[in-house]
Design a protein around this motif. Structure first.
Motif, PDB file in Angstrom:
ATOM      1  N   PHE A   1      10.729 138.558   2.011  1.00 14.33           N
ATOM      2  CA  PHE A   1      11.588 139.609   2.564  1.00 14.33           C
ATOM      3  C   PHE A   1      13.058 139.232   2.388  1.00 14.33           C
ATOM      4  O   PHE A   1      13.768 138.916   3.345  1.00 14.33           O
ATOM      5  CB  PHE A   1      11.267 139.826   4.039  1.00 14.33           C
ATOM      6  CG  PHE A   1       9.848 140.255   4.315  1.00 14.33           C
ATOM      7  CD1 PHE A   1       9.101 140.967   3.381  1.00 14.33           C
ATOM      8  CD2 PHE A   1       9.243 139.940   5.519  1.00 14.33           C
ATOM      9  CE1 PHE A   1       7.796 141.354   3.633  1.00 14.33           C
ATOM     10  CE2 PHE A   1       7.939 140.334   5.798  1.00 14.33           C
ATOM     11  CZ  PHE A   1       7.213 141.035   4.852  1.00 14.33           C
TER      12      PHE A   1
ATOM     13  N   ASP B   1      16.633 144.143   2.499  1.00 12.56           N
ATOM     14  CA  ASP B   1      16.274 145.124   3.521  1.00 12.56           C
ATOM     15  C   ASP B   1      17.102 146.377   3.290  1.00 12.56           C
ATOM     16  O   ASP B   1      18.276 146.434   3.660  1.00 12.56           O
ATOM     17  CB  ASP B   1      16.534 144.548   4.915  1.00 12.56           C
ATOM     18  CG  ASP B   1      16.026 145.469   6.022  1.00 12.56           C
ATOM     19  OD1 ASP B   1      15.383 146.480   5.694  1.00 12.56           O
ATOM     20  OD2 ASP B   1      16.291 145.175   7.204  1.00 12.56           O
TER      21      ASP B   1
ATOM     22  N   GLN C   1       8.583 146.668   3.948  1.00 14.47           N
ATOM     23  CA  GLN C   1       8.104 145.319   4.198  1.00 14.47           C
ATOM     24  C   GLN C   1       6.821 145.386   5.024  1.00 14.47           C
ATOM     25  O   GLN C   1       6.773 146.089   6.026  1.00 14.47           O
ATOM     26  CB  GLN C   1       9.159 144.501   4.954  1.00 14.47           C
ATOM     27  CG  GLN C   1      10.479 144.358   4.216  1.00 14.47           C
ATOM     28  CD  GLN C   1      11.498 143.537   4.985  1.00 14.47           C
ATOM     29  OE1 GLN C   1      11.250 143.115   6.112  1.00 14.47           O
ATOM     30  NE2 GLN C   1      12.658 143.303   4.380  1.00 14.47           N
TER      31      GLN C   1
END
Length: 264
Positions: free
Chosen positions: A224, A227, A233
């Motif tokens: 991850f 974002d 995710q």
């Protein structure tokens, strides 16, 4: 399995399902298309699934010498050209994710969306690069069987080594069939791959990032790394690095949900 000669390299692949939308599934290091055996039936009811053995793995050609992620990605792109597939959604597990990033970075127009499954856009750490060299040394001096026996248990969540012993054995057997020069060539390709976090931050394409709750190889924090509104995710509960074997229904559900969201 089917096969196509792609710019001189023979690539074997599974071709399942007859949907209008095409999914390409790429396996990880010392794996093969068989890594996806439990997932393909769950996706092929709605999508056409193209699942190749990457260069150096499974039944595909395994040239001697170091490979590059670009060569491995070009094999996939050439396979899609041979199959007259202009666009697809591309999902790569572990090493397959590195291949996917190379393909998307250079030819984004060929893809509707892409995903990293237990993979990362980071380059190898210095420690990781040393481990690649040790892997090549082990393969060359002790053989592929010894290397796979040492590698595979760490791919699964610790609790699954006993409860999913049959899956662990299957992963080992797939690994044993990897041509030694193919495993060595791919290890060197992974060692030399660049950092591609900028691909995730810059792409307008929809992106799926999947991590395993108990992944000891690629922790969620290394998956991850971006974002944004176009990035989904997902964490697979209870899974290690092998959710396609450890939790195939959950992984297929995540992939289908992601793709259905695009259609919506």
């Amino acid at each position: 399995m089917n096969k196509k000669v792609c710019e001189g390299t023979t690539i074997y692949y599974a071709d399942e399902g007859k949907g209008d939308s095409v999914i390409v599934l790429l396996h990880g290091f010392c794996g093969s298309s068989a890594y996806w055996d439990d997932v393909i039936p769950l996706l092929s009811t709605h999508y056409r699934c193209i699942v190749p053995d990457l260069r150096g793995h499974g039944q595909s050609d395994a040239p001697k010498g170091a490979y590059s992620m670009e060569e491995m990605a070009d094999d996939v792109l050439n396979l899609l050209m041979e199959l007259d597939i202009p666009q697809a959604s591309l999902f790569g597990h572990s090493m397959g994710g590195y291949v996917a990033l190379s393909a998307v970075q250079r030819h984004p127009e060929r893809f509707h969306a892409f995903g990293l499954i237990h993979s990362t856009a980071h380059e190898d750490t210095e420690e990781g690069k040393e481990k690649r060299l040790k892997a090549v040394s082990t393969i060359e001096t002790e053989g592929i069987t010894a290397f796979v026996d040492g590698m595979v248990p760490g791919l699964f969540a610790p609790q699954h080594l006993e409860t999913m012993a049959d899956k662990v054995i299957k992963a080992k057997e797939i690994g044993y069939a990897t041509p030694p020069q193919g495993a060595a060539g791919a290890a060197l390709a992974m060692r030399e791959r660049p950092d591609r976090r900028d691909v995730l931050t810059a792409t307008p394409l929809p992106v799926l990032l999947v991590a395993g709750e108990h992944d000891q190889v690629v922790p969620a924090a290394r998956t991850f790394t971006a974002d944004k509104s176009n990035i989904q995710q997902s964490i697979i509960s209870g899974a290690g690095h092998m959710s396609m074997m450890e939790a195939p229904q959950e992984l297929a559900k995540v992939i289908k949900g992601f793709l259905e969201g695009l259609a919506g």
